[in-house]
Design an enzyme around this catalytic site. Structure first.
Site, PDB file in Angstrom:
ATOM      1  N   HIS A 163       0.855  -1.202   0.000  1.00  0.00           N
ATOM      2  CA  HIS A 163       0.000   0.000   0.000  1.00  0.00           C
ATOM      3  C   HIS A 163       0.887   1.247   0.000  1.00  0.00           C
ATOM      4  O   HIS A 163       1.949   1.265   0.641  1.00  0.00           O
ATOM      5  CB  HIS A 163      -0.910  -0.012   1.233  1.00  0.00           C
ATOM      6  CG  HIS A 163      -1.980   1.019   1.155  1.00  0.00           C
ATOM      7  ND1 HIS A 163      -1.736   2.353   1.411  1.00  0.00           N
ATOM      8  CD2 HIS A 163      -3.289   0.933   0.805  1.00  0.00           C
ATOM      9  CE1 HIS A 163      -2.858   3.037   1.225  1.00  0.00           C
ATOM     10  NE2 HIS A 163      -3.814   2.205   0.864  1.00  0.00           N
ATOM     11  N   GLU A 218      -4.090   2.226  -7.425  1.00  0.00           N
ATOM     12  CA  GLU A 218      -4.491   3.343  -6.566  1.00  0.00           C
ATOM     13  C   GLU A 218      -3.567   4.536  -6.814  1.00  0.00           C
ATOM     14  O   GLU A 218      -2.480   4.610  -6.217  1.00  0.00           O
ATOM     15  CB  GLU A 218      -4.348   2.949  -5.096  1.00  0.00           C
ATOM     16  CG  GLU A 218      -5.213   1.802  -4.669  1.00  0.00           C
ATOM     17  CD  GLU A 218      -5.469   1.867  -3.162  1.00  0.00           C
ATOM     18  OE1 GLU A 218      -6.606   2.116  -2.785  1.00  0.00           O
ATOM     19  OE2 GLU A 218      -4.520   1.707  -2.385  1.00  0.00           O
TER      20      GLU A 218
END
Ligand code: PGA
Length: 261
Positions: free
Chosen positions: A95, A172
């Protein structure tokens, strides 16, 4: 195919908040069919949430927000894929917040992907460019594209061919995370198409065709539908909005509608 909707609760809810949130999810989502849901609570609350989740809901699974690649050892504060394997079916890996605050590089992310696969955990590999700098044809400029492509291919390097298509990729864009400025569905779709082509040229058509790509970054009930309508986009990774049960449920309901559309 069902869309996959992932709730990343990040480091937001306390234990009591998490239990209330899980209760609200359960009430509204348990009977919802036609969507696959993954819940990633703070790792420290995983067991309590799973215990509170009695009864079977085969379309709802849990995820770790992070894993450590070594199985066991002197790694204070970490939880390995091996240690969480009996709790979760999925794990977020790479992430952007971990890349930024914990300085994770592509090599560590690759080891984490491999650790997940070693213990039958589906890695949700997060990748994203820092800035929406466009070059010709409204595509990412060469520098941003090179970095993004590098994050993807480097994380997949050395993965057993038969396991490659199990990896879920969450695209993302960093500039869209937590900013309430989601990328447009058109933009995300075009980046995901390019990413799929990159996988195809390195690993072949079959792997590229099967690999699922999600979009994440300021997803909300009002923009979810536009992403879910795209055949290129297999689902969504939802951050802060996933801590509001009503809004997350609305996103999951859109996923059912788009699946049936
Ligand atoms: P956000 O976060 O939905 O709050 O933008 C997404 C993520 O970080 O996964």
């Amino acid at each position: 195919m069902n869309k996959l909707i992932v709730a990343n609760w990040k480091m937001y809810p306390t234990l009591s908040d998490s239990l209330v949130l899980a209760g609200a999810y359960k009430k509204s989502l348990q009977e919802l069919r036609g969507v696959d849901i993954v819940i990633a609570p703070p790792t420290v609350w995983l067991s309590s949430i799973i215990e509170s989740w009695s009864g079977s809901s085969r379309h709802i699974h849990f995820a770790a927000q992070n894993v450590w690649p070594e199985d066991q050892g002197a790694y204070t504060g970490e939880a390995s894929a091996y240690l969480v394997k009996d709790l979760v079916r999925y794990a977020l890996v790479g992430h952007s917040e971990r890349r930024q605050y914990a300085h994770e590089d592509n090599e560590l992310v690759r080891e984490k992907v491999q650790a997940c696969l070693r213990w039958q955990i589906v890695p949700i590999l997060c990748i994203g460019e820092a800035e929406p700098v466009l070059g010709p044809n409204d595509q990412l400029n060469d520098y941003q594209w090179g970095k993004l492509r590098g994050q993807l291919l480097s994380a997949l390097e050395g993965v057993d061919h038969q396991h490659l298509s199990k990896v879920v990729v969450a695209y993302e864009p960093i500039w869209a995370i937590g900013t309430q400025k989601a990328a447009s569905a058109r933009y995300s779709e075009s980046v995901i198409k390019r990413l799929r082509q990159a996988v195809e040229s390195k690993f072949g058509q079959a792997v590229a065709g099967e690999m699922r790509f999600l979009y994440g970054g300021s997803v909300s009930p009002s923009n979810a539908e536009s992403f879910l309508r795209s055949e290129e986009i297999a689902g969504l990774l939802v951050g802060s909005v996933s801590t509001k049960a009503k809004e997350f449920v609305a996103i999951c309901e859109h996923a059912v509608t788009e699946r049936n559309a």
